[in-house]
Each structure stands twice: as C-alpha cells, then as structure tokens.
Design a protein around this motif. Structure first.
Motif, short mmCIF file in Angstrom:
data_model
loop_
_atom_site.label_atom_id
_atom_site.label_comp_id
_atom_site.label_asym_id
_atom_site.label_seq_id
_atom_site.Cartn_x
_atom_site.Cartn_y
_atom_site.Cartn_z
N VAL A 201 0.88 -1.22 -0.05
CA VAL A 201 0.06 -0.24 -0.04
C VAL A 201 0.85 1.36 0.07
CG1 VAL A 201 -1.60 1.15 1.51
CG2 VAL A 201 -2.11 -1.36 1.04
N ASP A 202 2.11 1.30 0.81
CA ASP A 202 2.87 2.27 1.01
C ASP A 202 3.68 2.53 -0.16
OD1 ASP A 202 1.85 2.58 3.64
OD2 ASP A 202 3.63 1.42 4.39
N TRP A 203 3.89 1.71 -0.84
CA TRP A 203 4.84 1.42 -2.19
C TRP A 203 3.72 2.10 -3.50
CZ3 TRP A 203 2.60 -1.14 -6.45
CH2 TRP A 203 3.42 -0.89 -7.61
N ALA A 204 2.42 1.63 -3.34
CA ALA A 204 1.54 2.17 -4.38
C ALA A 204 1.33 3.66 -4.21
CB ALA A 204 0.33 1.42 -4.28
N LYS A 205 1.00 4.18 -2.78
CA LYS A 205 0.84 5.63 -2.59
C LYS A 205 2.17 6.38 -3.03
CE LYS A 205 -1.23 8.10 0.79
NZ LYS A 205 -1.66 7.94 2.32
N LYS A 206 3.33 5.97 -3.14
CA LYS A 206 4.63 6.66 -3.55
C LYS A 206 4.49 6.52 -4.79
CE LYS A 206 9.48 6.37 -2.40
NZ LYS A 206 10.22 5.34 -2.26
N ASN A 207 4.34 5.70 -5.43
CA ASN A 207 4.61 5.41 -6.94
C ASN A 207 3.23 6.02 -7.67
OD1 ASN A 207 7.45 4.30 -7.00
ND2 ASN A 207 6.41 3.15 -5.63
N GLU A 208 2.17 6.50 -7.14
CA GLU A 208 0.87 6.67 -7.80
C GLU A 208 0.59 5.18 -8.56
OE1 GLU A 208 0.48 10.07 -9.95
OE2 GLU A 208 0.65 11.41 -8.16
N ALA A 209 0.80 4.31 -8.06
CA ALA A 209 0.37 2.78 -8.65
C ALA A 209 -1.26 2.36 -8.05
CB ALA A 209 1.24 1.76 -8.55
N ILE A 210 -1.94 1.39 -8.63
CA ILE A 210 -2.91 0.94 -8.32
C ILE A 210 -2.80 -0.64 -7.95
CG2 ILE A 210 -5.47 0.40 -8.87
CD1 ILE A 210 -5.41 3.03 -10.30
N ILE A 211 -3.56 -0.90 -6.60
CA ILE A 211 -3.48 -2.18 -6.57
C ILE A 211 -4.86 -3.14 -6.63
CG2 ILE A 211 -3.22 -4.08 -4.41
CD1 ILE A 211 -1.52 -2.12 -3.15
N LEU A 212 -4.89 -3.91 -7.63
CA LEU A 212 -6.12 -4.79 -7.83
C LEU A 212 -6.05 -5.97 -6.98
CD1 LEU A 212 -6.32 -4.30 -11.72
CD2 LEU A 212 -7.32 -2.90 -9.87
N VAL A 239 -5.54 3.71 -3.00
CA VAL A 239 -4.42 3.16 -3.86
C VAL A 239 -5.24 1.83 -4.31
CG1 VAL A 239 -2.40 3.92 -3.10
CG2 VAL A 239 -3.21 1.92 -2.16
N ALA A 240 -6.15 1.14 -3.76
CA ALA A 240 -6.61 0.02 -4.17
C ALA A 240 -7.95 -0.07 -4.37
CB ALA A 240 -6.38 -0.94 -2.97
N ILE A 241 -8.35 -1.38 -5.16
CA ILE A 241 -9.86 -1.77 -5.80
C ILE A 241 -10.00 -3.06 -4.97
CG2 ILE A 241 -11.13 -2.58 -7.66
CD1 ILE A 241 -9.90 -0.26 -9.42
N GLU A 242 -10.98 -3.34 -4.55
CA GLU A 242 -11.17 -4.85 -3.83
C GLU A 242 -12.19 -5.61 -4.51
OE1 GLU A 242 -9.98 -5.70 0.08
OE2 GLU A 242 -12.13 -6.39 0.58
N PHE A 243 -11.93 -7.09 -4.74
CA PHE A 243 -12.73 -7.81 -5.56
C PHE A 243 -13.07 -8.82 -4.45
CE2 PHE A 243 -10.13 -6.10 -8.68
CZ PHE A 243 -10.93 -5.81 -9.67
N ARG A 244 -14.40 -9.12 -4.26
CA ARG A 244 -14.91 -10.24 -3.45
C ARG A 244 -16.24 -11.00 -4.03
NH1 ARG A 244 -15.39 -8.92 3.03
NH2 ARG A 244 -13.06 -8.28 3.45
N SER A 245 -16.38 -12.08 -3.55
CA SER A 245 -17.48 -12.91 -4.46
C SER A 245 -18.13 -13.66 -3.23
CB SER A 245 -16.78 -13.82 -5.19
OG SER A 245 -17.30 -14.82 -5.67
N PHE A 246 -19.45 -14.02 -3.66
CA PHE A 246 -20.19 -15.01 -2.85
C PHE A 246 -20.01 -16.36 -3.46
CE2 PHE A 246 -22.36 -10.88 -2.71
CZ PHE A 246 -22.80 -10.90 -1.22
N SER A 247 -19.33 -16.59 -4.47
CA SER A 247 -19.22 -17.95 -5.07
C SER A 247 -18.76 -18.99 -4.02
CB SER A 247 -18.16 -17.73 -6.28
OG SER A 247 -18.73 -17.31 -7.34
#
Ligand code: MLT
Length: 410
Positions: A201-212, A239-247
C-alpha cells in the motif's frame, strides 16, 4: 474481410480449466468404469443453505406479484445488498461506503473487465503463479508481447512467489503502474502478511500505482490477525480496488453474485496529467455494459449477512477447511511437501522430485482417478507444483487421499 483482435492469437492454448475438462473427458471415455474424483477447479459442492434459498424463493415470489414485480434493477446493485455489504466491511474494520460497492455476476468477470478502464500503456505486474484471468485479459487487451511458451508474456512484470519467499511477492524492482494481488492466494493458498500488504500500500501511494486486490477467498481465513480486506490498512482507500465474491464463500458459483469496491478517493491520471476518479469510470463502464444481477439472487446474497445466513455459511466453510486439513495432513504424511490449505481452500503441493506438473496430473488421473490442477497452468513458477482444491464431499476427499496412498506409483 473483417479482422480479428490479433492479441487473441498470442494467448497460449486454451483456458486452463476447459483444458483440464478436455483431458478428463478423454480419460473418462476410454475408462468409463473409472470413478473420477474432481479436486481440480475450485467449484463448490455443498447445497445452498436454507436461509439463503428461502430468501431467493421469496425474491422470486415477489416477481410473481403485480405490486412487487421488478424489471431492470440498479446496475450497481439494490440498496439493501449494498448496505449489507458496507455493514459487513465495517464489522471487519474496513471503511467502505455502500455507494462504493458494485454488485456483479462474478469476480472472474470483474477482475477481467477492470483493466479496460486503464490506458494500454500502463505497466502491469502479476505474481507468478497467478490466477490466469489477470494475465489473459491483459493479453487480449494488447498490453503484452508474445508468450515465451513457458507461461510468461513479454511486457508483463512477473513477481515470483515460491517456497523460497514463503509465497509473499516482493515489491517490483522496476516501475509498475498496476499490480494484481490475491490474498488468500489462488493458487498457492498463502495469505499475505499484514506487514507485507502494508508495504505494498505504501509503495503504491509513493508510486501513484494501483493495487487490484482479489479477496475472493477472505472468508476462508482461519488464523486471527490476517487482513480480510485491504481497506483495513491505512492509505489503502487511495490506492486499491477490492474484489470479493459470494461464489466460494456462500456457494454461488452457479447462481453468480460478487462485488467490487472502488473507493471514491482512488485516482489515476488522464492524458493531460489530470487526476480522474476511478469510481466514476467504473460506474460509467458498468452502467453501459452491465445490467445488474437478478433480484432473487441479490436477495439470496443479502441473506448471507443475516444471523442465520452467517451461521450456515460458516458451517460450510468449516467443512471445506476440514477437507483442506485432511488433504494437507494426509499428503504430508505420505511425504509430499505441502503449502496452503490453512487459510485458503487450496493445497499447493510440490510434485515429487519437481516432476513436470502436467505429467503429475496425468499420473494422478491414470493411476488414482483423481483430478487436480497442474501448477504450471498458473505460470512458469508453478512448474513442479500441483494444486488440490478442498471443495468436495468429505468422502471423496478421504477416498482421494487413500487412493494416492495406495495406488500412486511414481
Ligand atoms: C479456480 O479453480 O481457480 C477457480 O474456480 C476459478 C474461478 O474462480 O474462476
């Protein structure tokens, strides 16, 4: 003549699970008497629990009445389900608002589709091994060059996760704009430590990256202290998008329901260098290309968060995780090196003598009539590994271990 999207021709053979299906069907045709035990694809076997089925039926009944009939629903999901999901996040110590939740028909589709709202010249990192959907959809979109024939595509950054690094991906050494992380992991069954995820998370913030962040298996975490949602961590909402599932969590692989959380703070830059909210882009994408999950299924999904629903799915998860324990301990007692299976429904074993993953698949099928998933199908670092799914009936799991004990001759 019309032209195809040539990127599809870069894809290696077929998608992993249909290829397994093809081999199993061929074996079955030649050996019709064989009783095959399928612990390959992670598909649930337990019936939907009663509180969930009752909610689904009530939802269907409403559709039979003039006063309660529903046509198109909101693309993002009905408010009752969005509110229940947001409340569930709060109970896990993650701050998510109901209007940041997008209900969908699966995390496979969402993790596949999300890349299209990002520019083609983003640099992408994935772990190796990896859930193949992340890679294949970027290949289809044209973000890669050709495959090297061993499961790697030119232009993607691969982050090896192996026994040596305890299956924890290290931060990339070259610039990366978007990274896919999956924890608990499919296929390795490993869960990322809180400290390591915070580093990401800290890396993504520093680098303007996104975590999927694919959290489809979070409900299978058994040990306390692990991160269930990336949004438990400071800074993650930027920095993040989260995916979750009922599957897998609640038995919806056939009925289809999942959700993706896109926080309002999450930004990326346009061609002019201006910051743009990802939330509005995903909303635009979904409202154009998706018409929502059916009402009875959303009613059923909301029942997963009721007291009775929670108790019922916890029971099913415990059943699956007891299977995982039996597989882990059973194989380990036979001398296999096993990983995973403690906080995830997948056991990631090392093939004896680092034997080729597909060769091990064939031997297991031929000698024991047991189906698993070759590790090499998840990437080049998966070569010499093999995945066994804990989704299955107890008697089949026990029989599979017994057959491996008595019939496997390597
Ligand atoms: C798997 O076995 O990896 C999963 O079932 C695939 C999926 O969820 O799409």
């Amino acid at each position: 003549m019309a032209k195809i999207n040539s990127n599809y021709q870069k894809l290696q053979a077929g998608y992993l699970f249909p290829e397994i299906g093809r081999r199993v069907r061929a074996f079955s045709q030649q050996n019709p008497e064989a009783k095959i035990i399928r612990l390959g694809i992670g598909d649930v076997v337990l019936p939907l629990p009663n509180p969930i089925i009752q909610a689904m039926k009530l939802g269907a009944d409403e559709l039979a009445q003039r006063g309660t009939f529903k046509g198109y629903g909101p693309e993002q999901g009905y408010d009752f389900l969005l509110a229940a999901i947001a409340e569930h996040y709060r109970s896990q110590g993650a701050s998510v608002e109901a209007d940041e939740v997008f209900v969908s028909d699966g995390s496979k589709c969402d993790t596949a589709n999300i890349q299209e709202i990002f520019a083609l010249d983003n640099t992408i990192a994935v772990t190796d091994p990896v859930y193949p959907v992340y890679v294949d959809t970027n290949v289809m979109a044209g973000r890669t060059g050709m495959s090297d024939g061993k499961g790697r595509y030119a232009g993607l950054t691969y982050l090896p996760t192996t026994v040596e690094n305890k299956f924890e991906p290290a931060l990339p050494e070259i610039p990366v704009d978007i990274v896919y992380l999956c924890s608990p992991n499919n296929p390795t069954g490993a869960v990322m430590s809180r400290a390591n995820l915070q580093k990401w998370v800290d890396w993504a913030k520093k680098n303007e990256a996104i975590i999927l962040f694919d959290a489809a298996y979070e409900a299978f975490i058994q040990e306390p202290g692990h991160v269930h949602s990336i949004f438990e961590l400071p800074g993650a909402r930027e920095v993040a998008i989260e995916f979750r599932s009922f599957s897998k969590t609640a038995g919806f692989t056939g009925t289809r329901c999942a959700y993706t959380v896109v926080p309002k703070e999450l930004m990326a830059r346009n061609d002019k260098g201006e910051k743009v909210a990802i939330h509005s882009l995903w909303m635009r994408r979904q409202t154009t290309k998706f018409n929502g999950v059916s009402y009875p299924i959303q009613k059923a999904a909301a029942a997963v968060f009721s007291i009775e629903g929670k108790a019922a799915i916890e029971e099913n998860i415990s059943y699956t995780m007891e299977n995982a324990r039996l597989i882990r301990e059973g194989l380990s007692s036979l001398g296999f090196s096993v990983n995973g299976g403690v906080n995830a429904p997948y056991i990631w074993l090392e093939t004896p003598g680092k034997m080729d993953s597909w060769a091990f698949f064939d031997q297991l099928l031929n000698q024991c009539h047991v189906v698993g998933t070759p590790g090499s199908g998840f990437g080049s670092c998966g070569q010499g590994y093999f995945r066994i799914s804990a989704f299955g009936f107890r008697e089949n799991v026990e029989a599979a271990i017994e057959r491996i004990r008595t019939q496997l001759k390597l």
